[in-house]
Design a protein around this motif. Structure first.
Motif, PDB file in Angstrom:
ATOM      1  N   ARG A 128       0.847  -1.188   0.000  1.00  0.00           N
ATOM      2  CA  ARG A 128       0.000   0.000   0.000  1.00  0.00           C
ATOM      3  C   ARG A 128       0.884   1.241   0.000  1.00  0.00           C
ATOM      4  O   ARG A 128       1.937   1.280   0.643  1.00  0.00           O
ATOM      5  N   ALA A 129       0.476   2.259  -0.744  1.00  0.00           N
ATOM      6  CA  ALA A 129       1.191   3.529  -0.715  1.00  0.00           C
ATOM      7  C   ALA A 129       1.066   4.144   0.677  1.00  0.00           C
ATOM      8  O   ALA A 129       0.055   3.942   1.364  1.00  0.00           O
ATOM      9  N   PRO A 130       2.090   4.881   1.134  1.00  0.00           N
ATOM     10  CA  PRO A 130       1.975   5.576   2.423  1.00  0.00           C
ATOM     11  C   PRO A 130       0.703   6.423   2.468  1.00  0.00           C
ATOM     12  O   PRO A 130       0.383   7.130   1.506  1.00  0.00           O
ATOM     13  N   ASP A 131      -0.010   6.356   3.580  1.00  0.00           N
ATOM     14  CA  ASP A 131      -1.327   6.993   3.668  1.00  0.00           C
ATOM     15  C   ASP A 131      -1.289   8.479   3.342  1.00  0.00           C
ATOM     16  O   ASP A 131      -2.147   8.987   2.610  1.00  0.00           O
ATOM     17  N   HIS A 132      -0.289   9.197   3.891  1.00  0.00           N
ATOM     18  CA  HIS A 132      -0.296  10.647   3.710  1.00  0.00           C
ATOM     19  C   HIS A 132      -0.033  11.027   2.258  1.00  0.00           C
ATOM     20  O   HIS A 132      -0.584  12.018   1.756  1.00  0.00           O
ATOM     21  N   VAL A 133       0.776  10.241   1.552  1.00  0.00           N
ATOM     22  CA  VAL A 133       1.059  10.545   0.152  1.00  0.00           C
ATOM     23  C   VAL A 133      -0.157  10.225  -0.714  1.00  0.00           C
ATOM     24  O   VAL A 133      -0.534  11.006  -1.593  1.00  0.00           O
ATOM     25  N   PHE A 134      -0.782   9.081  -0.462  1.00  0.00           N
ATOM     26  CA  PHE A 134      -1.967   8.747  -1.247  1.00  0.00           C
ATOM     27  C   PHE A 134      -3.078   9.763  -1.003  1.00  0.00           C
ATOM     28  O   PHE A 134      -3.809  10.137  -1.930  1.00  0.00           O
ATOM     29  N   ARG A 135      -3.185  10.243   0.224  1.00  0.00           N
ATOM     30  CA  ARG A 135      -4.199  11.253   0.522  1.00  0.00           C
ATOM     31  C   ARG A 135      -3.940  12.536  -0.271  1.00  0.00           C
ATOM     32  O   ARG A 135      -4.865  13.133  -0.840  1.00  0.00           O
ATOM     33  N   LEU A 136      -2.669  12.965  -0.334  1.00  0.00           N
ATOM     34  CA  LEU A 136      -2.329  14.155  -1.116  1.00  0.00           C
ATOM     35  C   LEU A 136      -2.625  13.953  -2.598  1.00  0.00           C
ATOM     36  O   LEU A 136      -3.173  14.838  -3.266  1.00  0.00           O
ATOM     37  N   LEU A 137      -2.243  12.785  -3.115  1.00  0.00           N
ATOM     38  CA  LEU A 137      -2.500  12.493  -4.524  1.00  0.00           C
ATOM     39  C   LEU A 137      -3.995  12.450  -4.817  1.00  0.00           C
ATOM     40  O   LEU A 137      -4.456  12.972  -5.839  1.00  0.00           O
ATOM     41  N   LYS A 138      -4.735  11.828  -3.914  1.00  0.00           N
ATOM     42  CA  LYS A 138      -6.176  11.705  -4.115  1.00  0.00           C
ATOM     43  C   LYS A 138      -6.849  13.076  -4.090  1.00  0.00           C
ATOM     44  O   LYS A 138      -7.732  13.368  -4.912  1.00  0.00           O
ATOM     45  N   GLU A 139      -6.428  13.933  -3.159  1.00  0.00           N
ATOM     46  CA  GLU A 139      -6.994  15.282  -3.091  1.00  0.00           C
ATOM     47  C   GLU A 139      -6.680  16.060  -4.366  1.00  0.00           C
ATOM     48  O   GLU A 139      -7.544  16.753  -4.921  1.00  0.00           O
ATOM     49  N   PHE A 140      -5.429  15.960  -4.827  1.00  0.00           N
ATOM     50  CA  PHE A 140      -5.036  16.636  -6.061  1.00  0.00           C
ATOM     51  C   PHE A 140      -5.861  16.117  -7.240  1.00  0.00           C
ATOM     52  O   PHE A 140      -6.348  16.891  -8.072  1.00  0.00           O
ATOM     53  N   TRP A 141      -6.028  14.806  -7.306  1.00  0.00           N
ATOM     54  CA  TRP A 141      -6.782  14.192  -8.398  1.00  0.00           C
ATOM     55  C   TRP A 141      -8.243  14.655  -8.390  1.00  0.00           C
ATOM     56  O   TRP A 141      -8.786  15.037  -9.436  1.00  0.00           O
ATOM     57  N   GLU A 142      -8.878  14.650  -7.246  1.00  0.00           N
ATOM     58  CA  GLU A 142     -10.290  15.020  -7.179  1.00  0.00           C
ATOM     59  C   GLU A 142     -10.497  16.482  -7.572  1.00  0.00           C
ATOM     60  O   GLU A 142     -11.510  16.834  -8.176  1.00  0.00           O
ATOM     61  N   LYS A 143      -9.525  17.334  -7.247  1.00  0.00           N
ATOM     62  CA  LYS A 143      -9.648  18.752  -7.593  1.00  0.00           C
ATOM     63  C   LYS A 143      -9.411  19.013  -9.078  1.00  0.00           C
ATOM     64  O   LYS A 143      -9.919  20.004  -9.620  1.00  0.00           O
ATOM     65  N   ASN A 144      -8.642  18.141  -9.732  1.00  0.00           N
ATOM     66  CA  ASN A 144      -8.167  18.472 -11.079  1.00  0.00           C
ATOM     67  C   ASN A 144      -8.493  17.439 -12.154  1.00  0.00           C
ATOM     68  O   ASN A 144      -8.124  17.634 -13.315  1.00  0.00           O
ATOM     69  N   LYS A 145      -9.187  16.368 -11.813  1.00  0.00           N
ATOM     70  CA  LYS A 145      -9.374  15.289 -12.782  1.00  0.00           C
ATOM     71  C   LYS A 145     -10.171  15.712 -14.006  1.00  0.00           C
ATOM     72  O   LYS A 145     -10.065  15.074 -15.064  1.00  0.00           O
ATOM     73  N   HIS A 146     -10.935  16.774 -13.889  1.00  0.00           N
ATOM     74  CA  HIS A 146     -11.708  17.242 -15.040  1.00  0.00           C
ATOM     75  C   HIS A 146     -10.907  18.210 -15.914  1.00  0.00           C
ATOM     76  O   HIS A 146     -11.439  18.752 -16.883  1.00  0.00           O
ATOM     77  N   ARG A 147      -9.620  18.398 -15.572  1.00  0.00           N
ATOM     78  CA  ARG A 147      -8.765  19.297 -16.352  1.00  0.00           C
ATOM     79  C   ARG A 147      -7.660  18.518 -17.061  1.00  0.00           C
ATOM     80  O   ARG A 147      -6.592  19.041 -17.342  1.00  0.00           O
ATOM     81  N   ASN A 174       2.298  20.418 -12.614  1.00  0.00           N
ATOM     82  CA  ASN A 174       1.663  21.580 -13.220  1.00  0.00           C
ATOM     83  C   ASN A 174       1.177  22.540 -12.139  1.00  0.00           C
ATOM     84  O   ASN A 174       0.171  22.293 -11.467  1.00  0.00           O
ATOM     85  N   GLU A 175       1.885  23.657 -11.972  1.00  0.00           N
ATOM     86  CA  GLU A 175       1.528  24.614 -10.930  1.00  0.00           C
ATOM     87  C   GLU A 175       0.243  25.366 -11.245  1.00  0.00           C
ATOM     88  O   GLU A 175      -0.305  26.045 -10.374  1.00  0.00           O
ATOM     89  N   ALA A 176      -0.243  25.248 -12.481  1.00  0.00           N
ATOM     90  CA  ALA A 176      -1.521  25.868 -12.828  1.00  0.00           C
ATOM     91  C   ALA A 176      -2.700  25.072 -12.276  1.00  0.00           C
ATOM     92  O   ALA A 176      -3.819  25.579 -12.213  1.00  0.00           O
ATOM     93  N   LEU A 177      -2.452  23.821 -11.880  1.00  0.00           N
ATOM     94  CA  LEU A 177      -3.499  22.993 -11.296  1.00  0.00           C
ATOM     95  C   LEU A 177      -3.542  23.200  -9.786  1.00  0.00           C
ATOM     96  O   LEU A 177      -2.519  23.482  -9.154  1.00  0.00           O
ATOM     97  N   ASP A 178      -4.703  23.032  -9.214  1.00  0.00           N
ATOM     98  CA  ASP A 178      -4.909  23.256  -7.781  1.00  0.00           C
ATOM     99  C   ASP A 178      -4.107  22.235  -6.972  1.00  0.00           C
ATOM    100  O   ASP A 178      -4.376  21.037  -7.020  1.00  0.00           O
ATOM    101  N   GLY A 179      -3.098  22.714  -6.247  1.00  0.00           N
ATOM    102  CA  GLY A 179      -2.270  21.838  -5.425  1.00  0.00           C
ATOM    103  C   GLY A 179      -1.078  21.252  -6.133  1.00  0.00           C
ATOM    104  O   GLY A 179      -0.263  20.560  -5.514  1.00  0.00           O
ATOM    105  N   GLY A 180      -0.944  21.506  -7.434  1.00  0.00           N
ATOM    106  CA  GLY A 180       0.174  20.955  -8.188  1.00  0.00           C
ATOM    107  C   GLY A 180       1.443  21.756  -7.996  1.00  0.00           C
ATOM    108  O   GLY A 180       1.424  22.897  -7.548  1.00  0.00           O
ATOM    109  N   GLY A 181       2.572  21.156  -8.325  1.00  0.00           N
ATOM    110  CA  GLY A 181       3.834  21.862  -8.253  1.00  0.00           C
ATOM    111  C   GLY A 181       4.854  21.172  -7.377  1.00  0.00           C
ATOM    112  O   GLY A 181       4.741  19.986  -7.040  1.00  0.00           O
ATOM    113  N   TYR A 182       5.844  21.936  -6.990  1.00  0.00           N
ATOM    114  CA  TYR A 182       7.037  21.380  -6.357  1.00  0.00           C
ATOM    115  C   TYR A 182       6.751  20.663  -5.044  1.00  0.00           C
ATOM    116  O   TYR A 182       7.297  19.594  -4.775  1.00  0.00           O
ATOM    117  N   VAL A 183       5.914  21.249  -4.203  1.00  0.00           N
ATOM    118  CA  VAL A 183       5.702  20.675  -2.869  1.00  0.00           C
ATOM    119  C   VAL A 183       5.081  19.285  -2.962  1.00  0.00           C
ATOM    120  O   VAL A 183       5.551  18.329  -2.328  1.00  0.00           O
TER     121      VAL A 183
END
Length: 452
Positions: A128-147, A174-183
């Motif tokens: 299983r992916a580490p919980d905190h990383v999967f949570r970040l990825l999932k949040e990013f995906w839900e905010k941007n999957k329609h883009r 992609n820093e233009a996406l919500d939550g995307g970028g270096y961090v």
């Protein structure tokens, strides 16, 4: 198709894969899809010589693996012809590139695995992916999957059937996406590195992070090995909407194909430089969304560095790949993430701070004091690299030598970066605040010109 239970740790998963349960039938390369040679096997299991124990094997089937999956050759021919037709349409006449790319894929899949040192027994595992990383990825995906945007492939590329089932990107970079970028990218890097280092027993250097790639219905991913220096790799399944599992087929170090199914949150670790991997069966469903993370090993944990500047440590001297590698790397091996002056503007001080090499950094600053506040092309100073690493000794050394404690980058001030990368590290924040550090966010997040 064999499926594996999902254990809770890397070690548990390794134990399961060291003793895999036997599938209903076993096969290796050139059965589901050409991997070493084309065409794919047509030595069907129902042929008389495969049904009768003492039957003579016709010459055309000698040295050909038994084909238990049916007529995969026709499917393969349709796959390649689809690429040729697509790139020949409208007078483009570029279909020949499909044939050339396919020859290159097969040649590399045969040549490269036999030329590589491996770091694990089976070459792959699932956790299983580490919980905190999967949570970040999932949040990013839900905010941007329609883009999502169309993924561009080179003319004649046959690694996916993009001519029939285009793939799409929702890039974490992609820093233009919500939550995307270096961090977000760095959180993924850090979690994957820790996991892969535990699995392989080797320190890892960053190479490539790609995705989220979105495969659509009917997608096929041709089995392949990754180009060097992509060696130690991970796939995270972020989300899916499928009618049945879309397995990742891997050829383990034992030469046997196994189909690894993935649910959202699953992470597959694999030695991508030597493990043939792909998805040769069409996706049945709406989509699957994956992130791909790649590293190259540098040294055994607790051991000496294996970096020599000549051949990379994972390439076997005298192997079929060596001559080809040397022709492409006439100046020897350099770590992909080893920044060189003149490319990103980084200095040796940046590199040493990023690695937490205190004594080397101290000596370098003694000899090169003017490099203390040198900025690279991303506006980072050595202090910012030290903050990302989180090594208190190196950070204190840099501050003692005159590092600008409030120097702002596109990722904020040192204190802002410390709270971003090391939110629970009070000692780090106290050290910075004791030197006058202020909490300045990135310019794009609202710091005024006067504050900066």
């Amino acid at each position: 198709m064999q499926q594996f239970d999902r254990p809770s740790s890397v070690k548990a998963q390794q134990t399961n894969h060291n003793k895999p349960s036997s599938p209903a039938f076993e096969y290796g390369v050139d059965v589901s899809f050409p991997m070493h040679h084309a065409p794919v096997s047509t030595n069907y299991a129902w042929l008389p010589h495969n049904q009768q124990p003492n039957a003579d094997i016709p010459d055309e089937y000698k040295d050909m693996p038994v084909q238990p999956l049916g007529d995969m050759q026709s499917k393969y021919e349709n796959y390649i012809q689809g690429c040729v037709d697509y790139y020949n349409k409208d007078g483009k006449n570029k279909g020949e590139r499909c044939i050339t790319t396919e020859r290159d894929r097969l040649a590399m899949s045969l040549r490269q695995p036999q030329s590589m040192y491996n770091y694990t027994q089976m070459g792959y595992t699932k956790i299983r992916a580490p919980d905190h990383v999967f949570r970040l990825l999932k949040e990013f995906w839900e905010k941007n999957k329609h883009r999502e945007t169309l993924e561009r492939w080179a003319v004649g590329n046959v690694y996916t059937n993009h001519w029939e089932s285009p793939s799409y990107m929702v890039s974490v970079e992609n820093e233009a996406l919500d939550g995307g970028g270096y961090v977000l990218k760095q959180h993924i890097w850090n979690a994957a590195r820790d996991t892969i280092e535990e699995w392989t027993g080797y320190k890892q250097a960053e190479c490539s992070l790609y995705g989220i790639r979105v495969y659509k219905e009917g997608a096929i991913l041709a089995p392949h090995v990754d180009r060097l220096p992509l060696v130690s790799s991970a796939i995270i399944n972020v989300d899916q909407d499928v009618d049945e599992p879309w397995p990742l087929e891997v050829i383990g170090h034992d030469g046997i194909a196994r189909n690894v199914t993935m649910e959202p949150g699953d992470l597959v670790l694999y030695e991508s430089h030597s493990i043939l991997h792909g998805r040769p069966f069409p996706l049945k469903g709406r989509f699957m969304a994956n992130v791909f993370i790649h590293f190259e090993p540098t040294q055994k944990i607790g051991g000496e560095s294996e970096y020599t500047g000549d051949l990379p440590p994972y390439l076997i001297p005298g192997s079929p790949e060596e001559a080809r590698w040397r022709s492409s790397n006439p100046h020897g091996h350099k770590l992909l993430n080893q920044q060189q002056p003149g490319t990103t503007g980084s200095t040796k001080a940046h590199m040493l701070a990023a690695r937490g090499q205190y004594e080397d950094l101290r000596q370098f600053l003694n000899e090169n004091p003017d490099s203390i506040n040198a900025r690279d092309k991303n506006d980072w100073m050595p202090l910012h690299e030290g903050i990302r690493k989180g090594d208190l000794d190196c950070i204190e050394l840099l501050l003692d030598r005159g590092a600008e404690v409030n120097a702002v980058t596109p990722h904020g001030s040192p204190l802002y970066m410390a709270q971003t990368f090391h939110a629970g590290n009070k000692a780090l924040q106290q050290l910075l605040e004791s030197r006058g550090a202020k909490l300045y966010p990135p310019p794009s997040k609202g710091a005024s010109e006067g504050e900066l």
